[in-house]
Scaffold this motif. Structure first.
Motif, mmCIF file in Angstrom:
data_model
loop_
_atom_site.group_PDB
_atom_site.id
_atom_site.type_symbol
_atom_site.label_atom_id
_atom_site.label_comp_id
_atom_site.label_asym_id
_atom_site.label_seq_id
_atom_site.Cartn_x
_atom_site.Cartn_y
_atom_site.Cartn_z
ATOM 1 N N SER A 1 0.806 -1.227 0.000
ATOM 2 C CA SER A 1 0.000 0.000 0.000
ATOM 3 C C SER A 1 0.838 1.276 0.000
ATOM 4 O O SER A 1 0.580 2.193 -0.789
ATOM 5 C CB SER A 1 -0.950 -0.002 1.204
ATOM 6 N N TYR B 1 0.707 4.389 -2.856
ATOM 7 C CA TYR B 1 0.517 5.812 -2.580
ATOM 8 C C TYR B 1 1.695 6.624 -3.105
ATOM 9 O O TYR B 1 1.524 7.712 -3.668
ATOM 10 C CB TYR B 1 0.355 6.043 -1.076
ATOM 11 N N LEU C 1 -5.876 4.088 -7.491
ATOM 12 C CA LEU C 1 -4.442 4.311 -7.323
ATOM 13 C C LEU C 1 -3.625 3.740 -8.473
ATOM 14 O O LEU C 1 -2.633 4.333 -8.896
ATOM 15 C CB LEU C 1 -3.962 3.676 -6.009
ATOM 16 N N ASN D 1 -8.076 3.259 -2.930
ATOM 17 C CA ASN D 1 -7.503 3.658 -1.634
ATOM 18 C C ASN D 1 -8.472 3.486 -0.472
ATOM 19 O O ASN D 1 -8.578 4.348 0.392
ATOM 20 C CB ASN D 1 -7.034 5.119 -1.699
ATOM 21 N N THR E 1 -5.896 -0.497 1.189
ATOM 22 C CA THR E 1 -6.205 -0.553 -0.236
ATOM 23 C C THR E 1 -6.985 -1.818 -0.546
ATOM 24 O O THR E 1 -6.971 -2.778 0.227
ATOM 25 C CB THR E 1 -4.923 -0.531 -1.102
#
Length: 280
Positions: A47, A51, A124, A138, A168
């Motif tokens: 995750s 990001y 994402l 997300n 996520t």
């Protein structure tokens, strides 16, 4: 560097060991909960990288927004005002229809349908190939989402949640070859099933009899059967029908109404509310 297998080990032995290990992993994943735990842990570990990979896009997006001229913003503002005016008129009709529906349900002694809980999420990353159509969003278990929840955009059905991690989750798109959506034809309420074809702009209807009343341009909406998708959401529009009598079923194809090739913001529908709609 020491090798796992020495040079004297035959290729057949290496292949046999690899096949045995693969079978053990498949059986363990199928009949134990360890595989789910490992996938959830891996999603959690990955995750932060997702990001981080999304940050350049966000920075670029902010930079592009800052370049908008005042004239462009004024034009957009005017378009939004006109759209708001049209939606206000539709909302007035909706309030009237809602009241009428409540009165009819009161006469019939039926309970009102519950309103779906909604959660906005952002894409994402996109994982798309002929064998798998998925995106990563997300939202995760900390947001209260679960596997199987319905995902839509502003046009219609996108797919459903799968492999939910802590922050996520993956969304299996309706065009994936493993995905099926129970639908009905809006014009005549005939029920059928839509399956993904591996193409982002095409789905097909399965086991369609040659005598079925279906036409090009028919709108397909979720039927609510199966308890996964709430009833009444747009799914696809019929684009092609081949009634070749030499085949056991008619070949029917449709185009998803959701803009699957450009999705950015999505809405996750509450699972419990969706089930309430179908249990009624």
């Amino acid at each position: 560097m020491n090798l796992l297998f020495g040079r004297t080990v035959s290729l057949q032995l290496r292949l046999s060991v690899a096949v045995v290990l693969s079978i053990v992993l498949i059986v363990g994943d199928r009949y134990t909960s360890g595989g789910t735990f490992v996938r959830t842990s891996l999603n959690t570990l990955v995750s932060p990288l997702l990001y981080l990979a999304n940050m350049p896009y966000e920075a670029f997006n902010i930079g592009m927004k800052s370049l908008h001229t005042r004239e462009r913003l004024q034009q957009e503002n005017q378009v939004l005002k006109e759209k708001q005016l049209l939606q206000s008129e539709q909302l007035q009709q909706y309030q009237f229809l809602l009241k009428e529906n409540q009165e009819l349900r009161a006469l019939l002694g039926a309970s009102a349908k519950q309103v779906n809980n909604r959660l906005i999420t952002q894409v994402l990353s996109v994982h798309s190939n002929p064998y798998s159509h998925q995106v990563v969003v997300n939202r995760g278990t900390i947001d209260g989402v679960e596997e199987g929840q319905t995902v839509i955009d502003e046009m219609g059905i996108v797919g459903q949640l799968t492999q939910v991690g802590t922050t996520t989750s993956r969304v299996l798109l309706m065009t994936d070859t493993t995905h099926a959506t129970p639908v009905r034809i809006l014009r005549n309420n005939v029920r059928t099933v839509v399956e993904g074809t591996g193409k982002i702009n095409t789905v097909r209807l399965v086991h369609v009899p040659h005598s079925l009343d279906i036409r090009i341009g028919d709108v397909l909406v979720t039927s609510g059967l199966g308890g996964t998708f709430p009833e009444g959401y747009p799914v696809a529009i019929v684009t092609e029908i081949d009634r070749n009598e030499g085949l056991p079923f008619a070949q029917v194809f449709a185009e998803p109404v959701a803009q699957l090739d450009r999705i950015r913001l999505l809405v996750i529908l509450g699972k419990q509310a969706g089930e309430a709609l179908n249990n009624e």
